[in-house]
Write a protein that holds these residues in place. Structure first.
Motif, PDB file in Angstrom:
ATOM      1  N   VAL A 272       0.864  -1.172   0.000  1.00  0.00           N
ATOM      2  CA  VAL A 272       0.000   0.000   0.000  1.00  0.00           C
ATOM      3  C   VAL A 272       0.905   1.229   0.000  1.00  0.00           C
ATOM      4  N   ILE A 273       0.778   2.051  -1.048  1.00  0.00           N
ATOM      5  CA  ILE A 273       1.643   3.212  -1.228  1.00  0.00           C
ATOM      6  C   ILE A 273       1.037   4.429  -0.532  1.00  0.00           C
ATOM      7  N   GLU A 274       1.826   5.046   0.326  1.00  0.00           N
ATOM      8  CA  GLU A 274       1.355   6.204   1.087  1.00  0.00           C
ATOM      9  C   GLU A 274       1.045   7.380   0.149  1.00  0.00           C
ATOM     10  N   GLY A 275      -0.152   7.921   0.301  1.00  0.00           N
ATOM     11  CA  GLY A 275      -0.542   9.103  -0.471  1.00  0.00           C
ATOM     12  C   GLY A 275      -0.934   8.836  -1.907  1.00  0.00           C
ATOM     13  N   MET A 276      -0.864   7.587  -2.354  1.00  0.00           N
ATOM     14  CA  MET A 276      -1.150   7.312  -3.769  1.00  0.00           C
ATOM     15  C   MET A 276      -2.647   7.362  -4.053  1.00  0.00           C
ATOM     16  N   THR A 277      -2.993   8.003  -5.157  1.00  0.00           N
ATOM     17  CA  THR A 277      -4.383   8.136  -5.586  1.00  0.00           C
ATOM     18  C   THR A 277      -4.699   7.087  -6.647  1.00  0.00           C
ATOM     19  N   HIS A 278      -5.900   7.165  -7.191  1.00  0.00           N
ATOM     20  CA  HIS A 278      -6.299   6.188  -8.205  1.00  0.00           C
ATOM     21  C   HIS A 278      -5.519   6.351  -9.498  1.00  0.00           C
ATOM     22  N   THR A 279      -4.941   7.517  -9.727  1.00  0.00           N
ATOM     23  CA  THR A 279      -4.125   7.743 -10.921  1.00  0.00           C
ATOM     24  C   THR A 279      -2.693   7.247 -10.740  1.00  0.00           C
ATOM     25  N   LEU A 280      -2.409   6.623  -9.592  1.00  0.00           N
ATOM     26  CA  LEU A 280      -1.083   6.107  -9.252  1.00  0.00           C
ATOM     27  C   LEU A 280      -0.084   7.232  -9.019  1.00  0.00           C
ATOM     28  N   LYS A 281      -0.601   8.419  -8.733  1.00  0.00           N
ATOM     29  CA  LYS A 281       0.220   9.571  -8.386  1.00  0.00           C
ATOM     30  C   LYS A 281      -0.103  10.027  -6.969  1.00  0.00           C
ATOM     31  N   HIS A 282       0.829  10.727  -6.352  1.00  0.00           N
ATOM     32  CA  HIS A 282       0.666  11.153  -4.967  1.00  0.00           C
ATOM     33  C   HIS A 282      -0.133  12.446  -4.872  1.00  0.00           C
ATOM     34  N   SER A 283      -0.974  12.511  -3.858  1.00  0.00           N
ATOM     35  CA  SER A 283      -1.678  13.749  -3.542  1.00  0.00           C
ATOM     36  C   SER A 283      -1.856  13.842  -2.034  1.00  0.00           C
ATOM     37  N   GLY A 284      -1.714  15.044  -1.520  1.00  0.00           N
ATOM     38  CA  GLY A 284      -1.971  15.264  -0.106  1.00  0.00           C
ATOM     39  C   GLY A 284      -3.414  15.624   0.164  1.00  0.00           C
ATOM     40  N   SER A 285      -4.205  15.785  -0.908  1.00  0.00           N
ATOM     41  CA  SER A 285      -5.605  16.175  -0.766  1.00  0.00           C
ATOM     42  C   SER A 285      -6.523  14.958  -0.744  1.00  0.00           C
ATOM     43  N   THR A 286      -7.531  15.010   0.112  1.00  0.00           N
ATOM     44  CA  THR A 286      -8.538  13.951   0.144  1.00  0.00           C
ATOM     45  C   THR A 286      -9.838  14.411  -0.511  1.00  0.00           C
ATOM     46  N   SER A 287      -9.757  15.480  -1.280  1.00  0.00           N
ATOM     47  CA  SER A 287     -10.905  15.989  -2.030  1.00  0.00           C
ATOM     48  C   SER A 287     -10.832  15.468  -3.453  1.00  0.00           C
ATOM     49  N   LEU A 288     -11.892  14.803  -3.908  1.00  0.00           N
ATOM     50  CA  LEU A 288     -11.900  14.291  -5.279  1.00  0.00           C
ATOM     51  C   LEU A 288     -11.858  15.435  -6.281  1.00  0.00           C
ATOM     52  N   ASP A 289     -12.517  16.548  -5.960  1.00  0.00           N
ATOM     53  CA  ASP A 289     -12.485  17.699  -6.862  1.00  0.00           C
ATOM     54  C   ASP A 289     -11.068  18.240  -7.005  1.00  0.00           C
ATOM     55  N   GLU A 290     -10.337  18.315  -5.891  1.00  0.00           N
ATOM     56  CA  GLU A 290      -8.968  18.804  -5.936  1.00  0.00           C
ATOM     57  C   GLU A 290      -8.069  17.828  -6.693  1.00  0.00           C
ATOM     58  N   GLN A 291      -8.259  16.532  -6.445  1.00  0.00           N
ATOM     59  CA  GLN A 291      -7.476  15.537  -7.173  1.00  0.00           C
ATOM     60  C   GLN A 291      -7.768  15.611  -8.676  1.00  0.00           C
ATOM     61  N   ALA A 292      -9.021  15.852  -9.032  1.00  0.00           N
ATOM     62  CA  ALA A 292      -9.396  15.943 -10.446  1.00  0.00           C
ATOM     63  C   ALA A 292      -8.663  17.086 -11.137  1.00  0.00           C
ATOM     64  N   ARG A 293      -8.392  18.166 -10.392  1.00  0.00           N
ATOM     65  CA  ARG A 293      -7.701  19.321 -10.974  1.00  0.00           C
ATOM     66  C   ARG A 293      -6.188  19.127 -11.023  1.00  0.00           C
ATOM     67  N   THR A 294      -5.672  18.150 -10.284  1.00  0.00           N
ATOM     68  CA  THR A 294      -4.220  17.995 -10.186  1.00  0.00           C
ATOM     69  C   THR A 294      -3.767  16.643 -10.725  1.00  0.00           C
ATOM     70  N   VAL A 295      -3.819  15.600  -9.903  1.00  0.00           N
ATOM     71  CA  VAL A 295      -3.239  14.311 -10.295  1.00  0.00           C
ATOM     72  C   VAL A 295      -3.990  13.627 -11.428  1.00  0.00           C
ATOM     73  N   TYR A 296      -5.256  13.975 -11.632  1.00  0.00           N
ATOM     74  CA  TYR A 296      -6.005  13.399 -12.749  1.00  0.00           C
ATOM     75  C   TYR A 296      -5.738  14.156 -14.052  1.00  0.00           C
ATOM     76  N   ALA A 297      -5.198  15.353 -13.944  1.00  0.00           N
ATOM     77  CA  ALA A 297      -5.137  16.223 -15.120  1.00  0.00           C
ATOM     78  C   ALA A 297      -3.731  16.580 -15.580  1.00  0.00           C
ATOM     79  N   ASP A 298      -2.727  16.398 -14.730  1.00  0.00           N
ATOM     80  CA  ASP A 298      -1.392  16.901 -15.044  1.00  0.00           C
ATOM     81  C   ASP A 298      -0.435  15.765 -15.404  1.00  0.00           C
ATOM     82  N   PRO A 299      -0.091  15.623 -16.689  1.00  0.00           N
ATOM     83  CA  PRO A 299       0.816  14.542 -17.089  1.00  0.00           C
ATOM     84  C   PRO A 299       2.249  14.756 -16.611  1.00  0.00           C
ATOM     85  N   ALA A 300       2.578  15.966 -16.170  1.00  0.00           N
ATOM     86  CA  ALA A 300       3.936  16.246 -15.714  1.00  0.00           C
ATOM     87  C   ALA A 300       4.194  15.736 -14.300  1.00  0.00           C
ATOM     88  N   LEU A 301       3.139  15.476 -13.549  1.00  0.00           N
ATOM     89  CA  LEU A 301       3.325  14.967 -12.189  1.00  0.00           C
ATOM     90  C   LEU A 301       3.822  13.531 -12.243  1.00  0.00           C
TER      91      LEU A 301
END
Length: 318
Positions: A272-301
């Motif tokens: 289990v990877i700490e902080g990993m989201t469904h996009t397999l990228k890390h996020s400190g946010s537990t808001s799906l809306d915030e994740q949608a704007r960042t780890v779901y949308a940014d290929p550079a992360l």
């Protein structure tokens, strides 16, 4: 020094891109199209990267809400570890077009499973000694099933894969989104799911338009096929090594799914990877809306720290 480092990273990226080559496999519907990435000097192991649900392409992008390039990043990380990879467009997605578009409403999960098994066979025939099925989200269930249908599968990696039947997961996801404000929609959705579980067709003209995208006639056959499978039963049937990877910040398929899979297959390794989201990228946010704007949308992360290392270490130890 910083300029030298940036130049080295750029050159590394260009080198990886130059080693990619198109991959095609003729199937009953048309042609499966993908991208094969092989390290210099070749590789004994190859990861077959199987995409998640919906119109998700070979790179992990989905026009309905994701542009993270997750599978491309994973392929490049494995390449750095000396492991080849094949990522591909599922049938009816991207370049893997249907010769007969009228067949789209008749697609089932078993079609995707058969395609994955055929690709594994082809990779083995091309000389790869270890073919590892790496499935993400719904693709993890495809990997579990495909591994039972081909002798080419040396191992399976499930990434953010469901640990419960998809109808149960869908019900939970809808409850989180709709309760308590829209209990009317939740109860209506429950009735539709129950009908699809029975293999019935549902006339969406008699249901709320908010539910049409999720249960439109074009995907009802697919839903009915998915609902037949319990990932716990399927992982229990495997004899090959399995790595189960979950993220503790995955808001779509929470880490308890990884625990359920591990309980069903005690021989499997679980991470289990700490902080990993469904996009397999890390996020400190537990808001799906915030994740949608960042780890779901940014290929550079980048991918979540420790993910590529866990997968590569598992494959290297086979």
């Amino acid at each position: 020094m910083k300029r030298i480092l940036c130049l080295a990273l750029l050159l590394g990226t260009l080198a990886a891109a130059a080693e990619e080559r198109p991959f095609r496999l003729e199937r009953d519907f048309g042609t499966l199209c993908g991208t094969l990435l092989v390290p210099d000097g070749g590789a004994e192991a190859v990861a077959l990267i199987i995409a998640g649900s919906g119109p998700t392409d070979r790179n992990g992008n989905n026009p309905l809400g994701s542009g993270a390039d997750t599978y491309r990043l994973l392929a490049e990380a494995l390449h750095e570890a000396g492991i080849a990879s094949l990522r591909y467009d599922k049938r009816a997605i991207g370049s893997s077009r249907l010769d007969d578009p009228s067949q789209l409403p008749h697609l089932t999960l078993d079609d995707y499973v058969a395609d994955a098994a055929a690709l594994a066979d082809r990779l083995a025939a091309e000389g790869f000694r270890r073919v590892v099925l790496v499935g993400h989200s719904e693709g993890a269930l495809v990997a579990l099933l495909a591994a039972q249908r081909t002798a080419a599968a040396a191992a399976v990696v499930t990434l953010a894969g469901p640990g419960y039947p998809m109808d149960e997961i869908l019900r939970l996801q809808l409850a989180r989104q709709l309760a308590p404000a829209r209990m009317d929609l939740l109860l209506e959705a429950e009735g539709i799911i129950a009908a699809l579980e029975r293999g019935e067709r549902v006339d969406m003209n008699y249901h709320a338009r908010e539910l049409y995208a999720l249960f439109n006639p074009g995907i009802q056959t697919f839903w009915s096929s998915v609902f037949r499978y319990d990932p716990r039963r399927e992982i229990r049937a495997l004899q090959c090594p399995v790595l189960i990877v979950g993220g503790d910040n995955d808001l779509q398929v929470p880490a308890d799914n990884a625990a359920a899979l591990a309980a069903a297959q005690p021989r499997a390794r679980k991470v289990v990877i700490e902080g990993m989201t469904h996009t397999l990228k890390h996020s400190g946010s537990t808001s799906l809306d915030e994740q949608a704007r960042t780890v779901y949308a940014d290929p550079a992360l980048p991918l979540a720290e420790g993910l590529a290392e866990a997968i590569a270490g598992f494959i290297e130890a086979l």
